[in-house]
Design a protein around this motif. Structure first.
Motif, short mmCIF file in Angstrom:
data_model
loop_
_atom_site.label_atom_id
_atom_site.label_comp_id
_atom_site.label_asym_id
_atom_site.label_seq_id
_atom_site.Cartn_x
_atom_site.Cartn_y
_atom_site.Cartn_z
N GLY A 388 4.47 -11.28 7.41
CA GLY A 388 5.74 -11.14 8.10
C GLY A 388 6.72 -10.22 7.41
N VAL A 389 7.92 -10.14 7.99
CA VAL A 389 8.98 -9.28 7.47
C VAL A 389 9.27 -9.61 6.02
CG1 VAL A 389 11.44 -8.77 7.65
CG2 VAL A 389 10.02 -8.82 9.72
N ALA A 390 9.41 -10.90 5.71
CA ALA A 390 9.77 -11.30 4.34
C ALA A 390 8.72 -10.86 3.33
CB ALA A 390 9.98 -12.81 4.28
N TRP A 391 7.43 -10.96 3.70
CA TRP A 391 6.37 -10.59 2.76
C TRP A 391 6.50 -9.13 2.36
CZ3 TRP A 391 2.54 -7.26 1.62
CH2 TRP A 391 1.57 -7.66 0.69
N TYR A 392 6.66 -8.22 3.36
CA TYR A 392 6.75 -6.79 3.06
C TYR A 392 8.06 -6.45 2.37
CZ TYR A 392 2.55 -6.11 5.82
OH TYR A 392 1.26 -6.15 6.28
N ALA A 393 9.16 -7.03 2.81
CA ALA A 393 10.45 -6.75 2.18
C ALA A 393 10.45 -7.19 0.72
CB ALA A 393 11.57 -7.44 2.96
N ASP A 394 9.87 -8.36 0.44
CA ASP A 394 9.78 -8.82 -0.95
C ASP A 394 8.91 -7.89 -1.79
OD1 ASP A 394 11.38 -10.97 -0.32
OD2 ASP A 394 9.73 -12.42 -0.18
N ALA A 395 7.79 -7.45 -1.22
CA ALA A 395 6.90 -6.55 -1.95
C ALA A 395 7.60 -5.24 -2.29
CB ALA A 395 5.64 -6.29 -1.13
N ILE A 396 8.39 -4.72 -1.37
CA ILE A 396 9.12 -3.47 -1.61
C ILE A 396 10.16 -3.67 -2.71
CG2 ILE A 396 10.76 -1.85 -0.58
CD1 ILE A 396 9.18 -2.22 2.07
N GLU A 397 10.84 -4.81 -2.69
CA GLU A 397 11.83 -5.09 -3.73
C GLU A 397 11.18 -5.21 -5.10
OE1 GLU A 397 14.50 -8.28 -3.00
OE2 GLU A 397 15.31 -7.40 -1.15
N ARG A 398 10.00 -5.82 -5.15
CA ARG A 398 9.31 -5.94 -6.44
C ARG A 398 8.92 -4.56 -6.97
NH1 ARG A 398 6.84 -10.38 -3.85
NH2 ARG A 398 4.99 -9.12 -3.34
N GLU A 399 8.48 -3.68 -6.09
CA GLU A 399 8.15 -2.31 -6.51
C GLU A 399 9.37 -1.62 -7.11
OE1 GLU A 399 6.65 -0.13 -3.24
OE2 GLU A 399 4.80 -1.28 -3.05
N ALA A 400 10.52 -1.76 -6.43
CA ALA A 400 11.74 -1.09 -6.89
C ALA A 400 12.22 -1.64 -8.22
CB ALA A 400 12.83 -1.21 -5.83
N ALA A 401 11.94 -2.93 -8.48
CA ALA A 401 12.41 -3.57 -9.71
C ALA A 401 11.44 -3.42 -10.87
CB ALA A 401 12.66 -5.06 -9.45
N ALA A 402 10.27 -2.84 -10.62
CA ALA A 402 9.28 -2.69 -11.68
C ALA A 402 9.84 -1.80 -12.80
CB ALA A 402 8.00 -2.09 -11.12
N PRO A 403 9.48 -2.07 -14.06
CA PRO A 403 10.05 -1.31 -15.19
C PRO A 403 9.87 0.19 -15.07
CG PRO A 403 8.86 -3.24 -15.96
CD PRO A 403 8.59 -3.16 -14.49
N ALA A 404 8.75 0.63 -14.50
CA ALA A 404 8.49 2.08 -14.42
C ALA A 404 8.98 2.69 -13.12
CB ALA A 404 7.00 2.34 -14.58
N ALA A 405 9.68 1.91 -12.28
CA ALA A 405 10.05 2.40 -10.96
C ALA A 405 11.08 3.52 -11.03
CB ALA A 405 10.59 1.26 -10.09
N GLY A 406 12.04 3.44 -11.94
CA GLY A 406 13.07 4.46 -12.03
C GLY A 406 12.88 5.33 -13.26
#
Length: 520
Positions: A388-406
């Motif tokens: 669902g929406v929450a699963w994908y939105a949460d996954a995207i947020e985890r990617e953005a918060a990953a140490p190497a993301a920025g």
């Protein structure tokens, strides 16, 4: 006419007897609850009919003016598939061939290397295989408004140096679609915008769409772009009373409303509906060419992990892939404050369109996944393993918060550069394709100012030993390093992105400035 359509406003619940529409309403509600978009329009087409259409939000946040199904959104790079459809119509008419040399139609066309100029065919303009860096030359298109003409853009191509061999790999390009628009104009005997209205909008009944110059009073209401500022959406780059044509029209200049975009989907899913006197709007041969894999692409990690994608390629103005084992044809569109998506699952005779008037890449990705999987993960009428929406939105947020993301460095210790620090380096500089900029003293500081791109004006600041341009306009949201060449005579400098992951259209890396005069 499009046939029966179900339309639900944001304030009215879906009919209880239609679980399909109710489920789609819940999906849109979930996305809105998560991202609080300023406005959006969503539609789903199945078997030649619009089975769901919904608009939500406002033309301008806080205005009270609601988005309706005719409200015009900038569809950005979804324009590319319309440009290729126009070219296909001209191929059907015998006015050009896909393998025509570009110079057959535009004798003055030049690339940096002569052999590429000779070999470049019409098809090469459309499939991102030029060897140029992704987004090469886009600073002649954005930020808007600027003073570059279509002629400037085409002339500037000869100065853009390739970073890969011609036809060796995929790197996204906008400038060559502008060339393609001029090829269409030369072959079709009329300006690109006129041809697009005649060959695409008119026969498909897309009468509300606009391209080129128009008066605001003569069009449906315009959805205005929004950017995220301090946790909320605010309007940016609002339209005036007169909308001007832009050089980038063939690459991303079309505006359409939801009703017209459903006609566009239907033209691909139900071509017989647009036949006249037994003749289709587009021949089966040319429809096949547009959806044939022309240039291999590498599936992204998300595609592989979320959709099981093993095949990806670019057609003529369309991205092609497999989604859960089924053929998918799609494209996205991105301009500051405007995001769009069109997607087709031909084997299911289904497609959908999403239009958003805000910076909303994450929301668009969620819509793409959850709407696609409604078809690919259905078995015997039931969803199979649906996320669902929450699963994908949460996954995207985890990617953005990953140490190497920025990967952008810390520049908080910046300070304004003083004119005395740059003695001998102040002056007017010129790049062969971007034109002149000034590095000049202003009020005790140093200002970078572009002659042809007025929004690219900012203060030079020092970050440790390096110099950085801090742009004045919020719309220019990718800062740039300035690096002077040691012992160059005359003085020269190059530029690069502060954030390596910034939008590739900030094409600083292709700039090479040499001093040509004094300030003043």
């Amino acid at each position: 006419m499009l046939g029966a359509a179900l339309f639900f406003s944001s304030s009215a619940p879906a009919a209880a007897h239609d679980p399909r529409a109710a489920g789609l309403d819940r999906l849109v509600d979930e996305v809105q609850a998560r991202y609080r978009l300023p406005g959006l329009a969503v539609a789903v087409v199945e078997d030649g009919k619009v089975v769901y259409a919904r608009t939500d939000g406002e033309l301008v946040a806080g205005s009270g003016r609601k988005i309706g199904p005719d409200a015009l959104f900038k569809i950005a790079s979804n324009t590319k598939s319309m440009t290729t459809a126009l070219l296909a119509r001209l191929v059907d008419a015998g006015k050009l061939r896909w393998d025509d040399p570009v110079t057959k139609h535009l004798p003055d066309f030049r690339m940096h290397e002569d052999w590429v100029t000779r070999e470049m065919q019409v098809r090469d303009l459309l499939i991102h295989n030029s060897g140029l860096r992704a987004g090469a030359g886009d600073l002649m298109l954005w930020p808007e408004p600027n003073r570059f003409s279509r002629g400037d853009v085409i002339h500037g191509l000869r100065y853009l140096k390739p970073v890969h061999s011609f036809r060796s790999r995929y790197d996204y390009d906008n400038l060559l679609y502008i060339v393609a628009g001029e090829v269409a104009a030369a072959a079709g005997g009329a300006p690109y915008e006129q041809l697009l209205r005649r060959e695409v909008f008119a026969p498909l009944g897309m009468d509300g769409c606009r391209v080129g110059a128009f008066a605001r009073r003569d069009a449906a209401p315009l959805a205005q772009p929004h950017a995220r500022r301090e946790g909320r959406y605010v309007p940016v780059r609002e339209d005036g009373d007169a909308i001007a044509a832009t050089p980038m029209d063939p690459a991303g200049g079309v505006r359409c409303g939801l009703d017209d975009m459903t006609r566009w989907l239907r033209a691909w899913l139900d071509p017989a509906a647009y036949s006249r006197d037994g003749r289709p709007w587009l021949s089966a041969q040319q429809r096949g060419e547009l959806w044939r894999a022309q240039m291999p692409m590498t599936p992204t990690r998300r595609q592989r992990e979320w959709s099981g994608t093993r095949f990806a390629a670019y057609g003529y103005g369309w991205r092609l892939s497999d989604f859960d084992g089924e053929f998918k044809v799609a494209h996205t569109g991105t301009l500051m404050g405007m995001y769009s998506l069109t997607a087709l699952l031909p084997e299911r005779k289904a497609g959908f369109v999403v239009l958003i008037n805000g910076d909303a890449g994450d929301a668009r990705s969620v819509f793409d996944q959850v709407l696609s999987q409604r078809y690919t993960r259905m078995r015997d009428g039931r969803p199979r393993g649906e996320r669902g929406v929450a699963w994908y939105a949460d996954a995207i947020e985890r990617e953005a918060a990953a140490p190497a993301a920025g990967r952008a460095p810390d520049t908080s210790a910046r300070r304004p550069a003083q004119p005395d620090e740059l003695r001998g380096r102040l002056g007017v500089y010129r790049d062969p394709w971007f034109g002149e900029v000034g590095l000049c003293a202003r009020g005790g500081e140093v200002e970078f100012a572009s002659r042809k791109s007025p929004l690219m004006t900012g203060k030079i600041v020092r970050v440790g030993p390096r110099l950085l341009v801090d742009w004045d306009a919020e719309e220019v949201d990718a800062e740039a390093w300035i690096d002077f060449a040691a012992a160059a005579e005359p003085a020269a400098f190059s530029m690069s992105k502060l954030d390596p992951d910034a939008d590739f259209s900030y094409d600083y890396e292709d700039l090479a400035f040499a001093r040509v005069g004094d300030c003043g």
